[in-house]
Design a protein around this motif. Structure first.
Motif, PDB file in Angstrom:
ATOM      1  N   GLY A  36      52.765 -16.076  19.834  1.00 17.67           N
ATOM      2  CA  GLY A  36      53.869 -16.396  18.945  1.00 17.67           C
ATOM      3  C   GLY A  36      55.106 -16.913  19.645  1.00 17.67           C
ATOM      4  O   GLY A  36      56.014 -17.436  19.007  1.00 17.67           O
ATOM      5  N   GLY A  37      55.188 -16.741  20.951  1.00 22.97           N
ATOM      6  CA  GLY A  37      56.376 -17.164  21.663  1.00 22.97           C
ATOM      7  C   GLY A  37      57.354 -16.027  21.848  1.00 22.97           C
ATOM      8  O   GLY A  37      57.174 -14.947  21.284  1.00 22.97           O
ATOM      9  N   ALA A  38      58.381 -16.266  22.608  1.00 16.39           N
ATOM     10  CA  ALA A  38      59.330 -15.209  22.971  1.00 16.39           C
ATOM     11  C   ALA A  38      60.006 -14.611  21.749  1.00 16.39           C
ATOM     12  O   ALA A  38      60.317 -13.427  21.719  1.00 16.39           O
ATOM     13  N   GLY A  39      60.181 -15.414  20.706  1.00 13.82           N
ATOM     14  CA  GLY A  39      60.808 -14.880  19.498  1.00 13.82           C
ATOM     15  C   GLY A  39      59.805 -14.414  18.474  1.00 13.82           C
ATOM     16  O   GLY A  39      60.150 -14.098  17.343  1.00 13.82           O
ATOM     17  N   GLY A  40      58.561 -14.402  18.867  1.00 13.38           N
ATOM     18  CA  GLY A  40      57.497 -14.096  17.917  1.00 13.38           C
ATOM     19  C   GLY A  40      57.298 -12.620  17.647  1.00 13.38           C
ATOM     20  O   GLY A  40      56.468 -12.245  16.832  1.00 13.38           O
ATOM     21  N   PRO A  99      55.889 -18.692  33.034  1.00 11.87           N
ATOM     22  CA  PRO A  99      56.474 -19.751  32.224  1.00 11.87           C
ATOM     23  C   PRO A  99      56.239 -21.117  32.858  1.00 11.87           C
ATOM     24  O   PRO A  99      56.178 -21.242  34.082  1.00 11.87           O
ATOM     25  N   LEU A 100      56.085 -22.117  31.991  1.00  9.77           N
ATOM     26  CA  LEU A 100      55.951 -23.478  32.482  1.00  9.77           C
ATOM     27  C   LEU A 100      57.317 -24.046  32.819  1.00  9.77           C
ATOM     28  O   LEU A 100      58.312 -23.700  32.190  1.00  9.77           O
ATOM     29  N   MET A 101      57.359 -24.936  33.791  1.00  5.41           N
ATOM     30  CA  MET A 101      58.636 -25.471  34.272  1.00  5.41           C
ATOM     31  C   MET A 101      59.411 -26.173  33.156  1.00  5.41           C
ATOM     32  O   MET A 101      60.621 -26.106  33.107  1.00  5.41           O
ATOM     33  N   ARG A 102      58.659 -26.836  32.258  1.00  8.99           N
ATOM     34  CA  ARG A 102      59.347 -27.641  31.245  1.00  8.99           C
ATOM     35  C   ARG A 102      59.779 -26.804  30.047  1.00  8.99           C
ATOM     36  O   ARG A 102      60.311 -27.322  29.092  1.00  8.99           O
ATOM     37  N   ASP A 137      50.749 -12.503  42.460  1.00  5.17           N
ATOM     38  CA  ASP A 137      51.525 -13.322  43.387  1.00  5.17           C
ATOM     39  C   ASP A 137      52.311 -14.338  42.580  1.00  5.17           C
ATOM     40  O   ASP A 137      51.738 -15.229  41.962  1.00  5.17           O
ATOM     41  N   THR A 138      53.615 -14.194  42.581  1.00  2.00           N
ATOM     42  CA  THR A 138      54.492 -15.187  41.975  1.00  2.00           C
ATOM     43  C   THR A 138      55.886 -15.038  42.544  1.00  2.00           C
ATOM     44  O   THR A 138      56.297 -13.929  42.912  1.00  2.00           O
ATOM     45  N   SER A 139      56.598 -16.152  42.606  1.00  2.00           N
ATOM     46  CA  SER A 139      57.997 -16.105  43.018  1.00  2.00           C
ATOM     47  C   SER A 139      58.917 -16.247  41.805  1.00  2.00           C
ATOM     48  O   SER A 139      60.138 -16.201  41.927  1.00  2.00           O
ATOM     49  N   ASP A 140      58.308 -16.429  40.650  1.00  2.00           N
ATOM     50  CA  ASP A 140      59.095 -16.569  39.427  1.00  2.00           C
ATOM     51  C   ASP A 140      59.623 -15.185  39.025  1.00  2.00           C
ATOM     52  O   ASP A 140      58.857 -14.225  38.991  1.00  2.00           O
ATOM     53  N   PRO A 141      60.908 -15.060  38.701  1.00  3.37           N
ATOM     54  CA  PRO A 141      61.441 -13.741  38.342  1.00  3.37           C
ATOM     55  C   PRO A 141      61.011 -13.278  36.955  1.00  3.37           C
ATOM     56  O   PRO A 141      61.085 -12.093  36.644  1.00  3.37           O
ATOM     57  N   SER A 142      60.575 -14.220  36.136  1.00  4.71           N
ATOM     58  CA  SER A 142      60.214 -13.883  34.759  1.00  4.71           C
ATOM     59  C   SER A 142      58.717 -14.069  34.566  1.00  4.71           C
ATOM     60  O   SER A 142      58.204 -15.177  34.719  1.00  4.71           O
TER      61      SER A 142
END
Lengths: 116, 118
Positions: free
Chosen positions: A96-100, B97-100, B26-31
């Motif tokens: 649903g996404g972050a707001g889902g 999360p994707l970069m875009r 393994d990730t460097s992404d904080p989220s």
């Protein structure tokens, strides 16, 4: 409880034939995914789809694969010319996404594709 | 590089005992988000538990709890009071999360096969 549905549950096809695997994601979800699991192996990401376009795809997702959401409810995976190594379980998933309101990525029951 | 590593291809546990299934990432992404799924022999993927990278407390869902150690990049699943129906494959996954900003991508580990012994 909302659920993702997939049809057919099992598809048998001849090598070189085209197949279309169908999925109906959860109705208010925004992000859709296809995964592949070869028997006994891990789940592999194929493609993600958002806002009517592919947002990410793996190296497995080559030119023989395509996805579309033709009517706002179905989400399809087409394999143009099947190969023996395409035999696998194909899972559709939606989120649903972050707001889902949920962090769960809901998986469908899968379609088992057998290429002869 | 492997995003998710599950080092235990197979585990056995006595019924009613607790068991820990290991997962490192393994990730460097904080989220990011961490998931555990159960796959019984029937093949469906069943969501068990989720842990967000910013969550301060370990996630719990009934008999399932996630031992989240952020500094060690581990997200082990603990199943308490094992039942025969817990016998299945268990997959750890990470959502990045994707970069875009158009969504995210999930990476799965190779799985751990759990067998509960009566």
């Amino acid at each position: 409880e909302p659920e993702v549905t997939q049809t057919p549950s099992h598809q048998v096809t001849q090598m070189g034939q085209e197949v279309i695997l169908r999925c109906v994601p959860i109705s208010n979800h925004l992000y859709f995914y296809w995964y592949r699991q070869i028997l006994g192996q891990k789940v592999e990401f194929l493609v993600s789809f958002y806002n009517n376009e592919i947002s990410e795809k793996s190296e497995i997702f080559d030119d023989q694969f395509s996805v579309e959401r033709p009517d706002g409810s179905n989400f399809t995976l087409k394999i143009r010319s099947t190969k023996l190594e395409d035999s696998a379980m194909y899972f559709c998933a939606s989120w649903g996404g972050a707001g889902g309101g949920s962090n769960e990525q809901f998986f469908g029951p899968g379609t088992r594709l057998t290429v002869l | 590089a492997q995003k998710i590593t599950q080092t235990q291809p197979g585990m056995f546990v006595q019924e009613k005992e607790a068991v820990t299934l290991d997962c490192t990432y393994d990730t460097s992404d904080p989220s990011y988000g961490l998931f555990w799924y159960k796959q019984p022999s029937s093949g469906e993927m069943i969501f068990l538990i989720y842990q967000g990278s910013y969550d301060q407390q370990n996630a719990t869902e009934g008999r399932y709890s996630l031992n989240f150690q952020k500094a060690r990049k581990s997200a082990n699943l603990v199943i308490s009071a094992s039942q025969l129906g817990d016998s299945a494959m268990y997959f750890c996954a990470i959502m990045l999360p994707l970069m875009r900003g158009t969504g995210n991508q999930f990476y799965f580990g190779t799985g751990t096969s759990l067998t509960v012994i009566p």
